[in-house]
Design a protein around this motif. Structure first.
Motif, PDB file in Angstrom:
ATOM      1  N   THR A   5       0.893  -1.430   0.097  1.00  0.00           N
ATOM      2  CA  THR A   5      -0.090   0.012  -0.037  1.00  0.00           C
ATOM      3  C   THR A   5       0.829   1.250   0.245  1.00  0.00           C
ATOM      4  O   THR A   5       1.588   1.477   0.833  1.00  0.00           O
ATOM      5  N   THR A   6       0.547   2.105  -0.778  1.00  0.00           N
ATOM      6  CA  THR A   6       1.685   3.024  -1.123  1.00  0.00           C
ATOM      7  C   THR A   6       1.787   4.446   0.070  1.00  0.00           C
ATOM      8  O   THR A   6       0.256   4.761   0.417  1.00  0.00           O
ATOM      9  N   VAL A   7       2.634   4.535   0.153  1.00  0.00           N
ATOM     10  CA  VAL A   7       2.089   5.507   1.505  1.00  0.00           C
ATOM     11  C   VAL A   7       2.578   7.522   0.880  1.00  0.00           C
ATOM     12  O   VAL A   7       3.414   6.902   0.010  1.00  0.00           O
ATOM     13  N   GLY A  30       9.658  -0.260  -5.554  1.00  0.00           N
ATOM     14  CA  GLY A  30       8.539  -0.943  -4.390  1.00  0.00           C
ATOM     15  C   GLY A  30       7.456  -1.512  -5.457  1.00  0.00           C
ATOM     16  O   GLY A  30       7.522  -2.276  -7.136  1.00  0.00           O
ATOM     17  N   GLY A  31       6.288  -1.366  -5.605  1.00  0.00           N
ATOM     18  CA  GLY A  31       5.314  -1.922  -6.048  1.00  0.00           C
ATOM     19  C   GLY A  31       4.524  -1.196  -6.661  1.00  0.00           C
ATOM     20  O   GLY A  31       2.834  -0.816  -7.684  1.00  0.00           O
ATOM     21  N   ALA A  32       5.309  -0.205  -7.216  1.00  0.00           N
ATOM     22  CA  ALA A  32       5.160   1.087  -8.569  1.00  0.00           C
ATOM     23  C   ALA A  32       3.743   2.346  -8.321  1.00  0.00           C
ATOM     24  O   ALA A  32       3.525   2.382  -8.927  1.00  0.00           O
ATOM     25  N   GLY A  33       3.524   1.924  -7.073  1.00  0.00           N
ATOM     26  CA  GLY A  33       2.156   2.260  -6.834  1.00  0.00           C
ATOM     27  C   GLY A  33       2.323   4.182  -6.901  1.00  0.00           C
ATOM     28  O   GLY A  33       1.714   4.678  -7.559  1.00  0.00           O
ATOM     29  N   HIS A  34       3.278   5.033  -6.265  1.00  0.00           N
ATOM     30  CA  HIS A  34       3.895   6.858  -6.762  1.00  0.00           C
ATOM     31  C   HIS A  34       4.232   6.323  -7.947  1.00  0.00           C
ATOM     32  O   HIS A  34       3.964   7.504  -9.187  1.00  0.00           O
ATOM     33  N   SER A  35       4.828   5.451  -8.702  1.00  0.00           N
ATOM     34  CA  SER A  35       5.030   5.287 -10.803  1.00  0.00           C
ATOM     35  C   SER A  35       4.288   5.510 -11.179  1.00  0.00           C
ATOM     36  O   SER A  35       4.159   6.297 -12.272  1.00  0.00           O
ATOM     37  N   PHE A  51      14.217   2.623 -10.372  1.00  0.00           N
ATOM     38  CA  PHE A  51      15.021   2.212  -9.708  1.00  0.00           C
ATOM     39  C   PHE A  51      14.436   1.173  -8.589  1.00  0.00           C
ATOM     40  O   PHE A  51      13.921   1.502  -8.030  1.00  0.00           O
ATOM     41  N   ASP A  52      15.133   0.222  -8.138  1.00  0.00           N
ATOM     42  CA  ASP A  52      15.107  -0.696  -7.570  1.00  0.00           C
ATOM     43  C   ASP A  52      15.999  -2.117  -7.644  1.00  0.00           C
ATOM     44  O   ASP A  52      16.534  -2.204  -8.565  1.00  0.00           O
ATOM     45  N   GLN A  53      16.181  -2.171  -6.166  1.00  0.00           N
ATOM     46  CA  GLN A  53      18.051  -2.978  -6.525  1.00  0.00           C
ATOM     47  C   GLN A  53      17.341  -4.461  -5.939  1.00  0.00           C
ATOM     48  O   GLN A  53      18.096  -4.882  -6.149  1.00  0.00           O
ATOM     49  N   SER A  77      19.228  -1.691  -9.770  1.00  0.00           N
ATOM     50  CA  SER A  77      20.814  -1.208  -9.138  1.00  0.00           C
ATOM     51  C   SER A  77      20.715  -0.251  -7.892  1.00  0.00           C
ATOM     52  O   SER A  77      19.238  -0.287  -8.109  1.00  0.00           O
ATOM     53  N   ASN A  78      20.893  -0.624  -7.266  1.00  0.00           N
ATOM     54  CA  ASN A  78      20.798   0.984  -6.308  1.00  0.00           C
ATOM     55  C   ASN A  78      21.331   2.099  -6.356  1.00  0.00           C
ATOM     56  O   ASN A  78      21.742   2.337  -7.423  1.00  0.00           O
ATOM     57  N   PHE A  79      20.036   3.273  -5.675  1.00  0.00           N
ATOM     58  CA  PHE A  79      20.023   4.014  -6.417  1.00  0.00           C
ATOM     59  C   PHE A  79      21.687   4.978  -5.827  1.00  0.00           C
ATOM     60  O   PHE A  79      21.165   6.891  -5.999  1.00  0.00           O
ATOM     61  N   LYS A  80      22.371   4.688  -5.269  1.00  0.00           N
ATOM     62  CA  LYS A  80      23.303   5.299  -5.239  1.00  0.00           C
ATOM     63  C   LYS A  80      24.116   5.911  -6.346  1.00  0.00           C
ATOM     64  O   LYS A  80      24.840   6.258  -5.800  1.00  0.00           O
ATOM     65  N   TYR A  99      12.008   9.531  -3.602  1.00  0.00           N
ATOM     66  CA  TYR A  99      12.681   8.407  -2.842  1.00  0.00           C
ATOM     67  C   TYR A  99      11.080   7.518  -1.951  1.00  0.00           C
ATOM     68  O   TYR A  99      10.488   8.871  -1.271  1.00  0.00           O
ATOM     69  N   ASP A 100      10.818   6.910  -1.346  1.00  0.00           N
ATOM     70  CA  ASP A 100       9.698   5.884  -0.854  1.00  0.00           C
ATOM     71  C   ASP A 100      11.393   5.069   0.270  1.00  0.00           C
ATOM     72  O   ASP A 100      11.225   3.882   0.039  1.00  0.00           O
ATOM     73  N   LEU A 101      11.957   5.746   1.086  1.00  0.00           N
ATOM     74  CA  LEU A 101      13.257   5.002   1.736  1.00  0.00           C
ATOM     75  C   LEU A 101      12.815   3.532   2.256  1.00  0.00           C
ATOM     76  O   LEU A 101      11.243   3.259   2.759  1.00  0.00           O
ATOM     77  N   PRO A 106       5.627  -7.078   0.463  1.00  0.00           N
ATOM     78  CA  PRO A 106       6.769  -7.857   0.339  1.00  0.00           C
ATOM     79  C   PRO A 106       7.690  -8.341   0.429  1.00  0.00           C
ATOM     80  O   PRO A 106       7.627  -9.571   0.518  1.00  0.00           O
ATOM     81  N   GLN A 107       8.398  -7.189   0.802  1.00  0.00           N
ATOM     82  CA  GLN A 107       9.952  -7.628   1.187  1.00  0.00           C
ATOM     83  C   GLN A 107      10.000  -8.180   2.957  1.00  0.00           C
ATOM     84  O   GLN A 107      10.545  -9.201   3.217  1.00  0.00           O
ATOM     85  N   LEU A 108       8.954  -7.708   3.603  1.00  0.00           N
ATOM     86  CA  LEU A 108       8.699  -7.954   4.897  1.00  0.00           C
ATOM     87  C   LEU A 108       7.915  -8.930   5.671  1.00  0.00           C
ATOM     88  O   LEU A 108       7.997  -9.700   5.719  1.00  0.00           O
TER      89      LEU A 108
HETATM   90  C1  SAM Z   1       8.906   1.251   0.296  1.00  0.00           C
HETATM   91  S1  SAM Z   1       9.234   0.666  -0.682  1.00  0.00           S
HETATM   92  C2  SAM Z   1       8.726   1.351  -1.520  1.00  0.00           C
HETATM   93  C3  SAM Z   1       7.282   1.280  -2.185  1.00  0.00           C
HETATM   94  C4  SAM Z   1       6.868   2.209  -3.889  1.00  0.00           C
HETATM   95  N1  SAM Z   1       7.151   3.719  -3.070  1.00  0.00           N
HETATM   96  C5  SAM Z   1       4.883   2.476  -4.269  1.00  0.00           C
HETATM   97  O1  SAM Z   1       4.861   3.064  -4.164  1.00  0.00           O
HETATM   98  O2  SAM Z   1       4.721   0.465  -3.849  1.00  0.00           O
HETATM   99  C6  SAM Z   1      11.583   0.601  -1.251  1.00  0.00           C
HETATM  100  C7  SAM Z   1      11.182   0.279  -2.177  1.00  0.00           C
HETATM  101  O3  SAM Z   1      12.917   0.881  -2.835  1.00  0.00           O
HETATM  102  C8  SAM Z   1      13.806  -0.448  -3.007  1.00  0.00           C
HETATM  103  N2  SAM Z   1      15.022   0.065  -2.104  1.00  0.00           N
HETATM  104  C9  SAM Z   1      15.329   0.156  -1.210  1.00  0.00           C
HETATM  105  N3  SAM Z   1      16.153   0.688  -1.042  1.00  0.00           N
HETATM  106  C10 SAM Z   1      16.821   0.562  -2.326  1.00  0.00           C
HETATM  107  C11 SAM Z   1      18.665   1.350  -3.052  1.00  0.00           C
HETATM  108  N4  SAM Z   1      19.590   1.985  -2.276  1.00  0.00           N
HETATM  109  N5  SAM Z   1      18.193   1.504  -3.916  1.00  0.00           N
HETATM  110  C12 SAM Z   1      17.432   0.559  -4.855  1.00  0.00           C
HETATM  111  N6  SAM Z   1      16.416   0.162  -4.498  1.00  0.00           N
HETATM  112  C13 SAM Z   1      15.951   0.936  -2.674  1.00  0.00           C
HETATM  113  C14 SAM Z   1      13.248  -1.483  -2.142  1.00  0.00           C
HETATM  114  O4  SAM Z   1      14.042  -2.436  -2.404  1.00  0.00           O
HETATM  115  C15 SAM Z   1      11.941  -1.197  -2.192  1.00  0.00           C
HETATM  116  O5  SAM Z   1      11.706  -2.379  -3.161  1.00  0.00           O
END
Ligand code: SAM
Length: 312
Positions: A5-7, A30-35, A51-53, A77-80, A99-101, A106-108
């Protein structure tokens, strides 16, 4: 199933002032809600880099956003590495970055990934499943001093030393294999009177190990710095954080970027070229509404901060 659920959906994306032909980046697909909400506002001249790692997030989004794939580039990729990755796609300036850090639901909620203290699973906690460092490695191989450091710094756990001592003693007999074993050791390390306060007793230590395994603060700091550089004039960055360490990092960075440099006293006016390049859009963070809190308990610690570039 990939249920997240997107925040702060509208607040985060609308806060970027989307232009239909603009170039945007979602650093945490993540779950692509914002996207999804963002890409629907673009025309075919606009573009979204996601981006998503975590490879599972990208695979899910490719299906969920199938009607908009011509406006999207997915970057596993990592967003760094935001700057290098965008450069590889010929992009030097963008109109907005979000960023939605933290972790996605699903990971949790996937027990085998080892993020949750509610399930017994192997100690993993990697967002990027191809990364080398796992929670098993941290718990079994890091020194007592390093454990205490991350427990205090990333978990703000008062009983860090006691818990690290329990871990150190247990692993001398045999390796600590599972989240369940770790939860028991944490409980043993916290005195009984303190165990009943402040939520689940393992919450802070699990947060600390997760931050260490994924270098969450290091990645966020590097990426946010680069995000500010990548913005075109008028472009904005929106950041949702979920704990005080991330929020402090974001607040400090945005404050520095939008503050005047130290000037000698009695200067009649600010010398040309010395005004700050950024303006705070949120002086205080935006929090979820009562309605959102009622519908989504996981939004309770979310804070949104937004900054805008006002000159090069
Ligand atoms: C809170 S979820 C995002 C949910 C998304 N905004 C949505 O509406 O569904 C965070 C996502 O960011 C990814 N993520 C966290 N840190 C990252 C990083 N350093 N580089 C790339 N992806 C990262 C995680 O794998 C996760 O899928």
């Amino acid at each position: 199933m990939f249920n997240h659920t997107t925040v702060l959906l509208q607040e985060t994306v609308d806060g970027l002032n989307i232009r239909p032909d603009g170039v945007y980046v979602d650093c945490t697909l993540g779950g692509a809600g914002h996207s999804e909400y963002l890409v629907k506002q673009l025309s075919d001249e606009g573009h979204l880099y996601c981006f998503d790692q975590d490879a599972t997030a990208i695979a899910h989004a490719q299906v969920k956003l199938k009607d908009y794939l011509h406006r999207i580039t997915f970057i596993h990729s990592n967003f760094k590495f935001i700057k290098e990755q965008l450069e590889m796609h010929g992009i030097e300036k963008v109109d907005g970055i979000l960023y939605d850090l933290g972790v996605s639901s699903p990971q949790l909620d996937t027990p085998e990934r080892g993020f949750s203290y509610h399930n017994d699973a192997p100690l993993d906690m990697r967002m990027d499943q191809s990364a080398e460092l796992t929670a098993y490695h941290v718990v079994n191989e890091w020194s007592f001093e390093d454990l205490v450091r991350i427990f205090y710094r990333y978990g703000e756990e008062k009983f860090s030393k006691q818990i690290a001592r329990k871990i150190e003693a247990a692993r001398e007999t045999s390796p600590i294999e599972t989240t369940g074993q770790l939860v028991e050791l944490i409980k043993d390390g916290i005195p009984a009177f303190a165990r009943r306060k402040g939520g689940h007793p393992a919450k802070r230590i699990f947060q600390a190990i997760r931050i260490a395994v994924n270098d969450e603060l290091g990645a966020a700091e590097t990426s946010l710095q680069d995000a500010l550089d990548l913005l075109a004039v008028g472009g904005r960055v929106s950041v949702i954080t979920f704990h005080s360490l991330e929020d402090r990092l974001c607040k400090t960075l945005f404050k520095e970027a939008s503050s005047m440099p130290e000037l000698p006293p009695n200067l009649p006016m600010i010398p040309a070229g010395m005004e700050p390049k950024f303006k705070l859009i949120t002086r205080k963070p935006i929090l979820p509404s009562e309605e959102e809190l009622e519908q989504n308990n996981r939004s309770r610690s979310a804070k949104l901060r937004i900054v805008e570039k006002i000159k090069e």
